[in-house]
Design an enzyme around this catalytic site. Sequence first.
Site, PDB file in Angstrom:
ATOM      1  N   PRO A   2       0.810  -1.215   0.000  1.00 24.15           N
ATOM      2  CA  PRO A   2       0.000   0.000   0.000  1.00 24.15           C
ATOM      3  C   PRO A   2       0.848   1.274   0.000  1.00 24.15           C
ATOM      4  CG  PRO A   2       0.221  -0.739   2.226  1.00 24.15           C
ATOM      5  CD  PRO A   2       0.981  -1.725   1.361  1.00 24.15           C
ATOM      6  N   PRO A  37       3.139  -6.970   1.108  1.00 21.65           N
ATOM      7  CA  PRO A  37       4.567  -7.233   0.952  1.00 21.65           C
ATOM      8  C   PRO A  37       5.360  -5.986   1.352  1.00 21.65           C
ATOM      9  CG  PRO A  37       3.545  -6.881  -1.190  1.00 21.65           C
ATOM     10  CD  PRO A  37       2.441  -6.860  -0.166  1.00 21.65           C
ATOM     11  N   ARG A  42       4.856   2.275   0.864  1.00 16.39           N
ATOM     12  CA  ARG A  42       5.350   3.640   0.647  1.00 16.39           C
ATOM     13  C   ARG A  42       4.573   4.589   1.555  1.00 16.39           C
ATOM     14  NH1 ARG A  42       7.248   0.538  -2.395  1.00 16.39           N
ATOM     15  NH2 ARG A  42       7.536   0.565  -4.646  1.00 16.39           N
ATOM     16  N   ARG A  73      -8.184  -7.593  -0.997  1.00 19.25           N
ATOM     17  CA  ARG A  73      -8.060  -7.966   0.410  1.00 19.25           C
ATOM     18  C   ARG A  73      -9.454  -8.068   1.023  1.00 19.25           C
ATOM     19  NH1 ARG A  73      -3.824  -5.074  -1.610  1.00 19.25           N
ATOM     20  NH2 ARG A  73      -1.804  -5.820  -0.922  1.00 19.25           N
TER      21      ARG A  73
END
Length: 127
Positions: A2, A37, A42, A73
């Site tokens: 994300p 991951p 960021r 998700r």
Amino acid sequence: MPHIIVEYTDNIKDEIQIGELLKKMNDVLISFPTIFPIGGIRSRAIELKHYRVADGSEDDAFVHALLKMGAGRNEPDKTKVCEKLFAMMEAHFAPLFSKRYLALSMELVEFGESGTYKKNNIHDRYK
């Protein structure tokens, strides 16, 4: 993914420890390795110089976080992440919140793969 984008009014820039906030935000997201991951996380902040809050009669401030992630998700995972992230924001800003007018907000935006272009070799470091 994300990505977190934090907008904040410049009238609080000297008090909010923005670098520490971004570190804490990344730490929250890193704490969900089965959802995100690490190489895709960021965070960034944008100081707002031109804004108006409410009627403009006070030196009001705000911080708005936008959490952007790719679709796919499940709802319980998204809820867990958002609740933990916002609780961290509330704790981070508690001292400032207790002494001035301040609005905190956060929103989640999901987007699909269509229209999204990515190239990232940072992931390789975490394999």
